[in-house]
Design a protein around this motif. Structure first.
Motif, short mmCIF file in Angstrom:
data_model
loop_
_atom_site.label_atom_id
_atom_site.label_comp_id
_atom_site.label_asym_id
_atom_site.label_seq_id
_atom_site.Cartn_x
_atom_site.Cartn_y
_atom_site.Cartn_z
N VAL A 1 9.50 3.21 -5.33
CA VAL A 1 8.19 2.86 -4.77
C VAL A 1 8.26 1.48 -4.11
N VAL A 2 8.91 0.52 -4.78
CA VAL A 2 9.09 -0.81 -4.18
C VAL A 2 9.82 -0.67 -2.85
N GLY A 3 10.88 0.11 -2.82
CA GLY A 3 11.64 0.31 -1.58
C GLY A 3 10.81 0.91 -0.46
N GLU A 4 10.01 1.91 -0.78
CA GLU A 4 9.19 2.56 0.24
C GLU A 4 8.10 1.62 0.76
N ILE B 1 2.69 -2.34 -8.35
CA ILE B 1 3.45 -2.88 -7.22
C ILE B 1 2.45 -3.14 -6.12
N GLU B 2 2.46 -4.35 -5.55
CA GLU B 2 1.59 -4.69 -4.42
C GLU B 2 2.45 -5.29 -3.32
N VAL B 3 2.31 -4.76 -2.12
CA VAL B 3 3.02 -5.31 -0.97
C VAL B 3 1.98 -5.65 0.09
N VAL C 1 5.70 7.98 -2.43
CA VAL C 1 4.92 7.09 -3.30
C VAL C 1 3.86 7.90 -4.06
N ALA C 2 3.15 8.76 -3.37
CA ALA C 2 2.11 9.57 -4.01
C ALA C 2 2.69 10.47 -5.10
N GLY C 3 3.91 10.95 -4.90
CA GLY C 3 4.54 11.81 -5.90
C GLY C 3 5.01 11.06 -7.13
N LEU C 4 5.35 9.79 -6.98
CA LEU C 4 5.89 9.01 -8.09
C LEU C 4 4.84 8.16 -8.81
N ALA C 5 3.83 7.73 -8.10
CA ALA C 5 2.82 6.83 -8.67
C ALA C 5 1.69 7.62 -9.31
N SER C 6 1.12 7.04 -10.37
CA SER C 6 -0.05 7.68 -10.97
C SER C 6 -1.28 7.48 -10.10
N ARG C 7 -1.31 6.35 -9.37
CA ARG C 7 -2.34 6.12 -8.35
C ARG C 7 -1.82 5.10 -7.36
N TRP C 8 -2.37 5.15 -6.16
CA TRP C 8 -1.99 4.19 -5.12
C TRP C 8 -3.13 4.08 -4.14
N ARG D 1 -4.87 1.22 -0.78
CA ARG D 1 -4.74 0.06 0.09
C ARG D 1 -6.08 -0.67 0.14
N HIS D 2 -6.01 -1.94 0.47
CA HIS D 2 -7.23 -2.71 0.69
C HIS D 2 -6.91 -3.86 1.64
N ALA D 3 -7.94 -4.41 2.21
CA ALA D 3 -7.76 -5.53 3.15
C ALA D 3 -7.22 -6.74 2.39
N ARG D 4 -6.42 -7.51 3.05
CA ARG D 4 -5.87 -8.74 2.47
C ARG D 4 -6.98 -9.77 2.41
N SER D 5 -7.18 -10.35 1.24
CA SER D 5 -8.21 -11.37 1.12
C SER D 5 -7.72 -12.68 1.75
N GLY D 6 -8.61 -13.38 2.40
CA GLY D 6 -8.27 -14.67 2.98
C GLY D 6 -7.57 -14.63 4.31
N GLY D 7 -7.50 -13.50 4.95
CA GLY D 7 -6.84 -13.47 6.25
C GLY D 7 -6.58 -12.07 6.74
N PRO D 8 -5.94 -11.98 7.88
CA PRO D 8 -5.66 -10.65 8.42
C PRO D 8 -4.57 -9.96 7.60
N GLY D 9 -4.60 -8.66 7.62
CA GLY D 9 -3.56 -7.90 6.96
C GLY D 9 -4.10 -6.95 5.92
N LYS D 10 -3.19 -6.42 5.13
CA LYS D 10 -3.54 -5.42 4.13
C LYS D 10 -2.57 -5.50 2.97
N THR D 11 -3.00 -4.95 1.85
CA THR D 11 -2.16 -4.78 0.68
C THR D 11 -2.11 -3.30 0.38
N VAL D 12 -0.90 -2.78 0.23
CA VAL D 12 -0.71 -1.41 -0.22
C VAL D 12 -0.17 -1.54 -1.64
N TRP D 13 -0.77 -0.81 -2.57
CA TRP D 13 -0.41 -0.93 -3.98
C TRP D 13 -0.16 0.43 -4.59
N ALA D 14 0.59 0.43 -5.67
CA ALA D 14 0.84 1.66 -6.42
C ALA D 14 1.02 1.29 -7.88
#
Length: 158
Positions: A62-65, A97-99, A127-134, A136-149
């Motif tokens: 999941v970290v790799g993906e 895991i948060e990227v 990721v969906a097959g390996l994670a119990s949940r996953w 995304r949300h907007a990055r706080s404090g600036g542009p971008g996003k966080t994808v988590w699992a």
């Protein structure tokens, strides 16, 4: 790769098990994505999720993906991506895991809208097959996003 994260973590409300958190910024390049997997895998082992076990392999994949997706779909020239890995709760068996990247206009589909036939979403299908949940949300404090699992670590960690 940088030693100190230049970008702050997004979700500070989670209960993090003492001594079971890791975060670092990496260059938004294929090499940065490869480098991110190594310390993550090592941390899992030191936290009691040993190399070669199913939970370790699932989290490492999941970290790799997610890091590869941050480089491929979230790359902004001159900007790093941020990896945060932690175990939730004092005796919990969940690894989160948060990227985070700084590219806001390219967001992954929501979990409920994921289509396995979409070639752009193959990594998220894994990721969906390996994670119990996953998600995304907007990055706080600036542009971008966080994808988590979140992945189960099989047994409570001591």
């Amino acid at each position: 790769m940088t030693n100190k994260p230049a970008c702050p973590p997004d979700d500070l409300t989670a209960v993090v098990a003492p001594g079971r958190a890791f975060e670092m910024c990496f260059t938004s390049t294929p090499r940065g994505a490869r480098l991110a997997r190594r310390p993550a895998a090592h941390r899992l082992d030191t936290w009691g999720i040993p190399y070669g076990g199913g939970p370790h392999e699932a989290v490492a994949l999941v970290v790799g993906e997610l890091t590869a997706n941050a480089v491929r779909h979230g790359h902004v020239s001159g900007r790093d991506f941020h990896l945060r890995l932690y175990v939730t709760g004092p005796a919990a068996a969940v690894v989160r895991i948060e990227v985070t990247d700084t590219r806001a206009e390219r967001t992954p589909p929501r979990p409920e809208a994921l289509r396995a036939a979409d070639p752009e979403a193959r990594g998220l299908v894994i990721v969906a097959g390996l994670a119990s949940r996953w998600g995304r949300h907007a990055r706080s404090g600036g542009p971008g996003k966080t994808v988590w699992a979140e992945c189960a670590a099989a047994t409570p960690l001591v």
